[in-house]
Design a protein around this motif. Structure first.
Motif, PDB file in Angstrom:
ATOM      1  N   LEU A  60      41.954  43.414  34.307  1.00 34.99           N
ATOM      2  CA  LEU A  60      42.290  43.059  35.677  1.00 34.99           C
ATOM      3  C   LEU A  60      42.358  41.544  35.902  1.00 34.99           C
ATOM      4  N   TYR A  61      41.580  40.779  35.155  1.00 31.95           N
ATOM      5  CA  TYR A  61      41.540  39.329  35.347  1.00 31.95           C
ATOM      6  C   TYR A  61      42.399  38.565  34.334  1.00 31.95           C
ATOM      7  N   ALA A  62      43.084  39.273  33.452  1.00 30.67           N
ATOM      8  CA  ALA A  62      43.865  38.613  32.406  1.00 30.67           C
ATOM      9  C   ALA A  62      44.926  37.679  32.975  1.00 30.67           C
ATOM     10  N   GLU A  63      45.672  38.156  33.964  1.00 30.46           N
ATOM     11  CA  GLU A  63      46.744  37.325  34.523  1.00 30.46           C
ATOM     12  C   GLU A  63      46.177  36.108  35.238  1.00 30.46           C
ATOM     13  N   LYS A  64      45.122  36.300  36.009  1.00 32.63           N
ATOM     14  CA  LYS A  64      44.499  35.185  36.746  1.00 32.63           C
ATOM     15  C   LYS A  64      43.977  34.132  35.782  1.00 32.63           C
ATOM     16  N   GLU A  65      43.312  34.562  34.728  1.00 29.48           N
ATOM     17  CA  GLU A  65      42.745  33.622  33.765  1.00 29.48           C
ATOM     18  C   GLU A  65      43.809  32.961  32.910  1.00 29.48           C
ATOM     19  N   GLY A  66      44.957  33.623  32.783  1.00 29.32           N
ATOM     20  CA  GLY A  66      46.030  33.099  31.945  1.00 29.32           C
ATOM     21  C   GLY A  66      46.939  32.107  32.632  1.00 29.32           C
ATOM     22  N   ARG A  67      46.787  31.934  33.950  1.00 22.76           N
ATOM     23  CA  ARG A  67      47.615  30.991  34.690  1.00 22.76           C
ATOM     24  C   ARG A  67      47.352  29.560  34.221  1.00 22.76           C
ATOM     25  N   GLU A  68      48.380  28.736  34.265  1.00 22.14           N
ATOM     26  CA  GLU A  68      48.222  27.345  33.842  1.00 22.14           C
ATOM     27  C   GLU A  68      47.250  26.589  34.726  1.00 22.14           C
ATOM     28  N   ASP A  69      47.280  26.861  36.040  1.00 28.41           N
ATOM     29  CA  ASP A  69      46.348  26.149  36.913  1.00 28.41           C
ATOM     30  C   ASP A  69      44.908  26.559  36.625  1.00 28.41           C
ATOM     31  N   SER A  70      44.693  27.835  36.272  1.00 26.25           N
ATOM     32  CA  SER A  70      43.349  28.288  35.929  1.00 26.25           C
ATOM     33  C   SER A  70      42.852  27.595  34.666  1.00 26.25           C
ATOM     34  N   LYS A  71      43.717  27.495  33.682  1.00 20.92           N
ATOM     35  CA  LYS A  71      43.345  26.809  32.438  1.00 20.92           C
ATOM     36  C   LYS A  71      43.033  25.337  32.707  1.00 20.92           C
ATOM     37  N   PHE A  72      43.789  24.740  33.630  1.00 22.42           N
ATOM     38  CA  PHE A  72      43.547  23.339  33.991  1.00 22.42           C
ATOM     39  C   PHE A  72      42.167  23.174  34.615  1.00 22.42           C
ATOM     40  N   TYR A  73      41.801  24.077  35.542  1.00 23.31           N
ATOM     41  CA  TYR A  73      40.495  23.991  36.199  1.00 23.31           C
ATOM     42  C   TYR A  73      39.358  24.114  35.184  1.00 23.31           C
ATOM     43  N   VAL A  74      39.522  25.003  34.216  1.00 24.34           N
ATOM     44  CA  VAL A  74      38.495  25.180  33.186  1.00 24.34           C
ATOM     45  C   VAL A  74      38.329  23.900  32.378  1.00 24.34           C
ATOM     46  N   LYS A  75      39.456  23.326  31.961  1.00 23.94           N
ATOM     47  CA  LYS A  75      39.415  22.095  31.164  1.00 23.94           C
ATOM     48  C   LYS A  75      38.898  20.925  31.977  1.00 23.94           C
ATOM     49  N   GLU A  76      39.381  20.795  33.212  1.00 25.69           N
ATOM     50  CA  GLU A  76      38.996  19.684  34.079  1.00 25.69           C
ATOM     51  C   GLU A  76      37.502  19.644  34.306  1.00 25.69           C
ATOM     52  N   ASN A  77      36.879  20.815  34.408  1.00 23.96           N
ATOM     53  CA  ASN A  77      35.447  20.902  34.695  1.00 23.96           C
ATOM     54  C   ASN A  77      34.584  21.100  33.457  1.00 23.96           C
ATOM     55  N   SER A  78      35.216  21.013  32.278  1.00 22.51           N
ATOM     56  CA  SER A  78      34.492  21.132  30.996  1.00 22.51           C
ATOM     57  C   SER A  78      33.703  22.436  30.916  1.00 22.51           C
ATOM     58  N   LYS A  79      34.360  23.533  31.306  1.00 22.80           N
ATOM     59  CA  LYS A  79      33.732  24.844  31.258  1.00 22.80           C
ATOM     60  C   LYS A  79      34.390  25.721  30.197  1.00 22.80           C
ATOM     61  N   GLU A  80      33.744  26.847  29.907  1.00 18.88           N
ATOM     62  CA  GLU A  80      34.281  27.777  28.921  1.00 18.88           C
ATOM     63  C   GLU A  80      35.192  28.814  29.561  1.00 18.88           C
ATOM     64  N   THR A  81      34.887  29.198  30.799  1.00 19.73           N
ATOM     65  CA  THR A  81      35.639  30.257  31.467  1.00 19.73           C
ATOM     66  C   THR A  81      35.921  29.876  32.920  1.00 19.73           C
ATOM     67  N   LEU A  82      36.915  30.542  33.508  1.00 20.60           N
ATOM     68  CA  LEU A  82      37.234  30.321  34.921  1.00 20.60           C
ATOM     69  C   LEU A  82      36.073  30.769  35.804  1.00 20.60           C
ATOM     70  N   ALA A  83      35.403  31.833  35.422  1.00 20.84           N
ATOM     71  CA  ALA A  83      34.263  32.310  36.204  1.00 20.84           C
ATOM     72  C   ALA A  83      33.195  31.228  36.330  1.00 20.84           C
ATOM     73  N   THR A 130      31.005  29.762  39.539  1.00 20.43           N
ATOM     74  CA  THR A 130      29.550  29.871  39.644  1.00 20.43           C
ATOM     75  C   THR A 130      28.836  28.534  39.509  1.00 20.43           C
ATOM     76  N   ASP A 131      29.431  27.610  38.747  1.00 20.78           N
ATOM     77  CA  ASP A 131      28.744  26.344  38.469  1.00 20.78           C
ATOM     78  C   ASP A 131      29.265  25.165  39.293  1.00 20.78           C
ATOM     79  N   ILE A 132      30.532  25.224  39.706  1.00 22.28           N
ATOM     80  CA  ILE A 132      31.155  24.072  40.363  1.00 22.28           C
ATOM     81  C   ILE A 132      31.503  24.356  41.819  1.00 22.28           C
ATOM     82  N   ARG A 133      32.299  25.378  42.057  1.00 16.31           N
ATOM     83  CA  ARG A 133      32.802  25.616  43.410  1.00 16.31           C
ATOM     84  C   ARG A 133      31.746  26.215  44.338  1.00 16.31           C
ATOM     85  N   TYR A 134      31.083  27.265  43.882  1.00 13.24           N
ATOM     86  CA  TYR A 134      30.132  27.982  44.741  1.00 13.24           C
ATOM     87  C   TYR A 134      28.827  28.239  43.986  1.00 13.24           C
TER      88      TYR A 134
END
Length: 251
Positions: free
Chosen positions: A197-220, A224-228
């Protein structure tokens, strides 16, 4: 159903940048009147809306919304409030004892308010306006209440910034229908189902950017660690509860 309406819902976008074109007061009034026909608990219409157009007023509100640029950049900010003050006052003026300073009443008023705000949101966009839904309103409800002189039993719930769009907004994507609908009863999510169910959301380019920008392993982890993060959630929860006690809804 017209083609415009058919195409609107799957293609709607949040608009955060607005042109300098003024939004006439009569347009906002008409849309609010139409929106007031949204569903409401017991036909009580347990909401009020504060319209802010003055630039100084927008500047006062901006810090409570963490200085998101759309607050000062919009033509109109609408703060939708759960309001049992007016209804209770009506009861008192009619020899009826109001009894709405409690959680159940607050919940009913919040539901009414969200339905009203969403109906306005849809109507505004169908009439060519751009809208941004600010979920930050309850974070700093006390500051917003002070800025808008809100009385007892009135709680700011959601703020919409409104104006004519300066761009087309972004397509942020949505989970597939299968992620949110359950047939007859709630079906638990397995690990494999979550992955699907989350494959498409996690596969988006903007999602990948957020993960890299925040030095995280996953979008989740971005959520949990940055936004909320827990610390913020708990701090704002305590702050909001304190305001609800002050407003007279929670004892």
């Amino acid at each position: 159903m017209t083609k415009d309406i058919i195409e609107y819902f799957p293609n709607r976008r949040t608009i955060r940048r607005y042109s300098d074109r003024k939004v006439p007061a009569e347009i906002i009034d008409r849309l609010l009147l139409e929106a007031s026909h949204a569903p409401t608990t017991g036909n009580m219409q347990l909401y009020s809306v504060i319209e802010t157009r003055d630039k100084e007023g927008l500047r006062r509100l901006a810090p409570a919304h963490f200085n998101q640029p759309q607050v000062e950049g919009c033509q109109v900010a609408l703060t939708f409030c759960a309001d049992f003050n007016r209804f209770s006052r009506w009861c008192g003026e009619r020899r009826a004892e109001p009894c709405y300073d409690n959680l159940q009443s607050l919940t009913a008023a919040v539901i009414d308010t969200v339905a009203f705000a969403q109906q306005f949101n849809t109507l505004a966009e169908l009439n060519g306006l751009g809208v941004c839904w600010l979920g930050t309103t309850t974070y700093n409800a006390r500051e917003i209440a002070d800025a808008l002189s809100l009385p007892e039993l009135v709680v700011p719930i959601i703020t919409l910034t409104v104006g004519y769009p300066a761009d087309n907004g972004e397509d942020v994507g949505r989970l597939p229908l299968e992620a949110i609908i359950h047939r007859e009863r709630y079906t638990p999510y397995t690990a494999d189902r979550i992955n699907e169910l989350y494959a498409e959301k996690e596969g988006r380019e903007d999602s990948k950017f957020y993960v890299k920008e925040n030095s995280k392993e996953t979008l989740a982890q971005v959520f949990t660690d940055i936004r909320y993060p827990r610390a913020n959630n708990e701090a704002f929860s305590e702050k909001f509860l304190a305001f609800l006690r002050e407003s007279g809804f929670i004892k």
